[in-house]
Design a protein around this motif. Structure first.
Motif, short mmCIF file in Angstrom:
data_model
loop_
_atom_site.label_atom_id
_atom_site.label_comp_id
_atom_site.label_asym_id
_atom_site.label_seq_id
_atom_site.Cartn_x
_atom_site.Cartn_y
_atom_site.Cartn_z
N ALA A 72 -10.43 3.57 -8.10
CA ALA A 72 -10.06 4.38 -7.09
C ALA A 72 -8.66 4.50 -6.84
O ALA A 72 -7.90 3.50 -7.15
CB ALA A 72 -10.89 4.37 -5.56
N THR A 73 -8.12 5.73 -6.71
CA THR A 73 -6.64 5.96 -6.75
C THR A 73 -6.36 5.37 -5.00
O THR A 73 -7.09 6.06 -4.04
CB THR A 73 -6.08 7.28 -6.87
N LEU A 74 -5.15 4.52 -4.88
CA LEU A 74 -4.69 4.36 -3.47
C LEU A 74 -3.53 4.87 -3.24
O LEU A 74 -2.61 4.76 -3.97
CB LEU A 74 -4.72 2.82 -3.27
N VAL A 75 -3.64 5.51 -2.13
CA VAL A 75 -2.26 6.52 -1.63
C VAL A 75 -1.81 5.92 -0.28
O VAL A 75 -2.61 5.96 0.83
CB VAL A 75 -2.54 7.79 -1.78
N ALA A 76 -0.57 5.55 -0.18
CA ALA A 76 0.02 5.05 1.19
C ALA A 76 0.35 6.35 1.84
O ALA A 76 1.08 7.21 1.11
CB ALA A 76 0.98 4.19 0.93
N ILE A 77 -0.07 6.54 3.06
CA ILE A 77 0.45 7.70 3.84
C ILE A 77 0.95 7.07 5.22
O ILE A 77 0.44 6.58 5.87
CB ILE A 77 -0.75 8.73 4.11
N THR A 78 2.28 7.05 5.14
CA THR A 78 2.91 6.05 5.96
C THR A 78 4.33 6.78 6.70
O THR A 78 5.01 7.47 6.10
CB THR A 78 3.11 4.65 5.58
N GLY A 79 4.62 6.25 7.72
CA GLY A 79 6.01 6.54 8.48
C GLY A 79 6.96 5.33 7.94
O GLY A 79 8.22 5.68 8.24
N TYR A 80 6.50 4.47 7.03
CA TYR A 80 7.55 3.34 6.77
C TYR A 80 8.08 4.04 5.25
O TYR A 80 7.25 4.14 4.44
CB TYR A 80 6.91 2.13 6.41
N GLY A 81 9.47 4.02 5.51
CA GLY A 81 9.89 4.75 3.89
C GLY A 81 10.90 3.76 3.38
O GLY A 81 11.59 4.21 2.57
N GLN A 82 10.92 2.67 3.88
CA GLN A 82 12.11 1.74 3.12
C GLN A 82 11.85 1.24 1.79
O GLN A 82 10.53 1.36 1.44
CB GLN A 82 12.36 0.38 3.96
N GLN A 83 12.84 1.15 0.97
CA GLN A 83 12.46 0.56 -0.36
C GLN A 83 11.38 -0.54 -0.29
O GLN A 83 10.51 -0.69 -1.11
CB GLN A 83 13.72 0.33 -0.96
N SER A 84 11.59 -1.65 0.55
CA SER A 84 10.90 -2.68 0.68
C SER A 84 9.33 -2.30 1.23
O SER A 84 8.53 -3.11 0.57
CB SER A 84 11.47 -3.81 1.74
N ASP A 85 9.13 -1.36 1.93
CA ASP A 85 7.93 -0.86 2.25
C ASP A 85 7.23 -0.30 0.96
O ASP A 85 6.01 -0.74 0.76
CB ASP A 85 7.96 0.20 3.29
N GLN A 86 7.86 0.39 0.23
CA GLN A 86 7.26 0.98 -0.98
C GLN A 86 7.10 -0.17 -2.00
O GLN A 86 5.74 -0.15 -2.87
CB GLN A 86 8.15 1.80 -1.67
N ALA A 87 7.98 -1.36 -2.17
CA ALA A 87 7.51 -2.50 -2.83
C ALA A 87 6.37 -3.19 -2.63
O ALA A 87 5.54 -3.71 -3.29
CB ALA A 87 8.75 -3.37 -2.86
N SER A 88 6.10 -3.20 -1.23
CA SER A 88 5.06 -4.15 -0.65
C SER A 88 3.72 -3.32 -0.76
O SER A 88 2.79 -3.92 -1.23
CB SER A 88 5.04 -4.01 0.65
N ALA A 89 3.76 -2.08 -0.98
CA ALA A 89 2.61 -1.16 -1.22
C ALA A 89 2.23 -1.16 -2.74
O ALA A 89 1.16 -1.41 -2.97
CB ALA A 89 2.97 0.43 -0.86
N ALA A 90 3.12 -1.34 -3.60
CA ALA A 90 2.78 -1.45 -5.02
C ALA A 90 2.40 -2.77 -5.35
O ALA A 90 1.40 -3.00 -6.02
CB ALA A 90 4.36 -1.37 -5.72
N TYR A 91 2.81 -3.89 -4.57
CA TYR A 91 2.21 -5.20 -4.65
C TYR A 91 1.00 -5.23 -4.28
O TYR A 91 -0.01 -5.73 -4.78
CB TYR A 91 3.32 -6.06 -3.92
N ALA A 92 0.41 -4.42 -3.03
CA ALA A 92 -0.83 -4.51 -2.69
C ALA A 92 -2.07 -3.65 -3.35
O ALA A 92 -3.13 -3.62 -3.43
CB ALA A 92 -0.68 -3.74 -1.16
#
Length: 117
Positions: A72-92
C-alpha cells in the motif's frame, strides 16, 4: 484509509477525497486503524503524524507488517514540515509527504497514480 485524530480535519479531507471519486474510510485512533487494515484491503493510507498513543511513524511501521498492506502507498499528512520530520517519515516507510494544509491537486494526482496501478 485516512487516519487523523482531529475529527473536523479528517472529515473535511475525507469529503474532499470522496468528491474526487475516492472511497475513503476515516479513522481517528491508530489502534483501530490497524485492526481495520487487517480486515480489509486499502490501496493507500493517509496518516497524520501527531496521533495520540501511537504516532504516525509507528503506525506506518506497523502497517508495513500487516499482510495486504505491505504494498500500500503510505502518505504522511501532517503539520510537521521540517526536513528532519520528512526524513523520519521516509525512514518509517512513507512513500509521500504532505504538509497541512494539503495541496488538493498534488494529493489527487498521487492518488490517481495509486489507483492506476
Amino acid at each position: 484509509m485516512l487516519v487523523d485524530d482531529n475529527v473536523d480535519a479528517a472529515m473535511t479531507l475525507g469529503l474532499l477525497l470522496e468528491s474526487g471519486g475516492h472511497h475513503v474510510t476515516v479513522m481517528h485512533h491508530p489502534g483501530e486503524a490497524l485492526e481495520r487494515a487487517a480486515q480489509a484491503h486499502y490501496d493507500a493510507f493517509l496518516l497524520d503524524i501527531g496521533l495520540p498513543g501511537m504516532n504516525g511513524y509507528e503506525l506506518a511501521r506497523r502497517l508495513r507488517k500487516v499482510p495486504g498492506c505491505i504494498e500500500a502507498t503510505l502518505v504522511a499528512i501532517t503539520g510537521y514540515g521540517q526536513q528532519s520530520d520528512q526524513a523520519s517519515a521516509a525512514y518509517a516507510g512513507f512513500d509521500s509527504y504532505f504538509v497541512k494544509p494539503v495541496d488538493p491537486a498534488g494529493l489527487f494526482a498521487l492518488l490517481d497514480r495509486v489507483a492506476a496501478r
